[in-house]
Design an enzyme around this catalytic site. Structure first.
Site, PDB file in Angstrom:
ATOM      1  CG  ASP A   1      -1.466   7.764   0.392  1.00  0.00           C
ATOM      2  OD1 ASP A   1      -1.251   7.215  -0.787  1.00  0.00           O
ATOM      3  OD2 ASP A   1      -1.040   9.305   0.411  1.00  0.00           O
TER       4      ASP A   1
ATOM      5  CG  ASP B   1      -2.135   3.553   6.075  1.00  0.00           C
ATOM      6  OD1 ASP B   1      -2.641   2.734   5.079  1.00  0.00           O
ATOM      7  OD2 ASP B   1      -2.688   4.187   6.662  1.00  0.00           O
TER       8      ASP B   1
ATOM      9  CG  ASP C   1      -1.685   0.936   1.410  1.00  0.00           C
ATOM     10  OD1 ASP C   1      -2.379   1.584   0.703  1.00  0.00           O
ATOM     11  OD2 ASP C   1      -1.550   1.445   2.396  1.00  0.00           O
TER      12      ASP C   1
HETATM   13  O1  LIG Z   1      -4.324   3.350  -0.751  1.00  0.00           O
HETATM   14  P1  LIG Z   1      -3.182   4.238  -0.225  1.00  0.00           P
HETATM   15  O2  LIG Z   1      -2.403   3.766  -1.147  1.00  0.00           O
HETATM   16  O3  LIG Z   1      -3.148   4.035   1.805  1.00  0.00           O
HETATM   17  O4  LIG Z   1      -4.229   5.665  -1.047  1.00  0.00           O
HETATM   18  C1  LIG Z   1      -5.406   5.774  -0.102  1.00  0.00           C
HETATM   19  C2  LIG Z   1      -5.838   7.238  -0.148  1.00  0.00           C
HETATM   20  O5  LIG Z   1      -4.416   7.547   0.184  1.00  0.00           O
HETATM   21  C3  LIG Z   1      -4.518   9.168  -0.230  1.00  0.00           C
HETATM   22  O6  LIG Z   1      -5.793  10.035   0.495  1.00  0.00           O
HETATM   23  C4  LIG Z   1      -5.108   9.327   1.844  1.00  0.00           C
HETATM   24  O7  LIG Z   1      -3.451  10.390   1.860  1.00  0.00           O
HETATM   25  C5  LIG Z   1      -3.499  11.241   1.824  1.00  0.00           C
HETATM   26  C6  LIG Z   1      -2.104  12.323   2.046  1.00  0.00           C
HETATM   27  O8  LIG Z   1      -1.287  11.932   2.872  1.00  0.00           O
HETATM   28  C7  LIG Z   1      -4.140  12.002   2.997  1.00  0.00           C
HETATM   29  O9  LIG Z   1      -4.170  13.889   2.692  1.00  0.00           O
HETATM   30  C8  LIG Z   1      -5.323  12.054   3.255  1.00  0.00           C
HETATM   31  O10 LIG Z   1      -6.241  12.275   4.472  1.00  0.00           O
HETATM   32  C9  LIG Z   1      -5.774  10.399   3.253  1.00  0.00           C
HETATM   33  O11 LIG Z   1      -6.795   9.960   3.332  1.00  0.00           O
HETATM   34  C10 LIG Z   1      -5.058   9.555  -1.828  1.00  0.00           C
HETATM   35  O12 LIG Z   1      -5.225  10.996  -1.504  1.00  0.00           O
HETATM   36  C11 LIG Z   1      -6.743   8.298  -2.183  1.00  0.00           C
HETATM   37  O13 LIG Z   1      -6.554   8.311  -3.287  1.00  0.00           O
HETATM   38  C12 LIG Z   1      -6.410   7.036  -1.388  1.00  0.00           C
HETATM   39  O14 LIG Z   1      -7.322   6.581  -1.633  1.00  0.00           O
END
Ligand SMILES: O=P(O)(O)OC[C@H]1O[C@H](O[C@H]2O[C@H](CO)[C@@H](O)[C@H](O)[C@H]2O)[C@H](O)[C@@H](O)[C@@H]1O
Length: 253
Positions: free
Chosen positions: A25, A201, A23
């Site tokens: 973020d 996460d 993963d």
């Molecule tokens: O599946 P992932 O790679 O973990 O992506 C999940 C989402 O991540 C991003 O949003 C998240 O991270 C951002 C930056 O740290 C944060 O600002 C936000 O609050 C989190 O939800 C991304 O923008 C999404 O498109 C993903 O789905």
């Protein structure tokens, strides 16, 4: 699902053939206020590159972000990717995307932008086949945003579904999830026949953990929260250390 027992994962051992799914973020990088400000460190990029070589290409990122967004984030890596929580995949066989009803996406996107224009701190991420409403910078607006989205989707015959993530409500048309993407990768070389390992996460990573458990693989939850994963790492720093330890261990083969 329960709180993880905080069992540290051993590094990947050289005597087995592993397939690694990561993963992004919250796992490879700490969460930030704005998705567009996230960068992966050179160290993490280099670790992924060397692990991908060591695993003969059996490494993929499996993210909620769109592949168009992941590509520059992971540059210069050319590795397998699943984006939009499994609605799209790109690997040596090409690009696959679930069907996207564009008029529906356009309608929902316009409605979400209308909400964002009226509420400071809300931002909208348009990923192509899916959308996300971010409220990290306005957490008090969560209830109002969720109610707005529920009404909006009810008016669209529920052709889209809403999913909760970390300070984000994701709207998807595809029923594919991260577990489906991992299963699809595992059906073909270079992944087929290997033992899957998935690190994630967020709530949406639980689908991935479920599939990897069914495939007798290893599951590693990063950070707090209920999970069905077996192992636990505290955050992206510990993930980077585990990746580095695994790389060292695999070199012993
Ligand atoms: O599946 P992932 O790679 O973990 O992506 C999940 C989402 O991540 C991003 O949003 C998240 O991270 C951002 C930056 O740290 C944060 O600002 C936000 O609050 C989190 O939800 C991304 O923008 C999404 O498109 C993903 O789905």
């Amino acid at each position: 699902m329960s709180a993880p027992e905080r069992l540290s994962p051993p590094p990947l051992s050289p005597d087995r053939h592993w397939a690694l799914f990561l993963d992004v973020d919250g796992t490879l990088t700490p969460l930030m206020d704005r998705p567009e400000d996230v960068r992966l460190t050179e160290d993490v990029i280099s670790l992924i590159e060397r692990l991908d070589q060591r695993l003969q290409g059996a490494l993929a990122v499996v993210s909620g972000r769109a592949i168009d967004n992941l590509t520059p984030l992971l540059s210069p890596l050319d590795i397998a990717m699943a984006g939009q929580h499994g609605a799209e995949r790109r690997d040596q066989y090409g690009y696959h995307q679930a069907d996207v009803p564009e008029s529906l996406i356009d309608h929902v996107r316009d409605a979400l932008h209308e909400f964002a224009e009226q509420h400071d701190g809300i931002s909208i991420e348009h990923k192509g086949g899916s959308l996300a409403l971010h409220y990290r910078n306005a957490p008090d607006l969560y209830d109002r945003a969720r109610e707005y989205i529920d009404n909006l989707l009810a008016g669209c015959d529920k052709q889209m579904t809403a999913h909760e993530g970390k300070c984000v409500i994701e709207l998807r048309t595809s029923s594919d999830h991260k577990g489906d993407a991992i299963r699809a990768f595992m059906e073909k070389p270079p992944f087929a026949g290997r033992i899957p390992v998935f690190l994630g996460d967020d709530v949406t990573d639980e689908d991935g953990f479920g599939t990897v458990t069914e495939l007798d693989g290893l599951t590693i939850k990063v950070g707090d929260g209920p999970t069905c994963a077996t192992y636990w790492l505290e955050g992206p720093e510990q993930v980077a250390q585990w990746l580095s330890d695994s790389l060292d261990s695999l070199k012993e083969a």
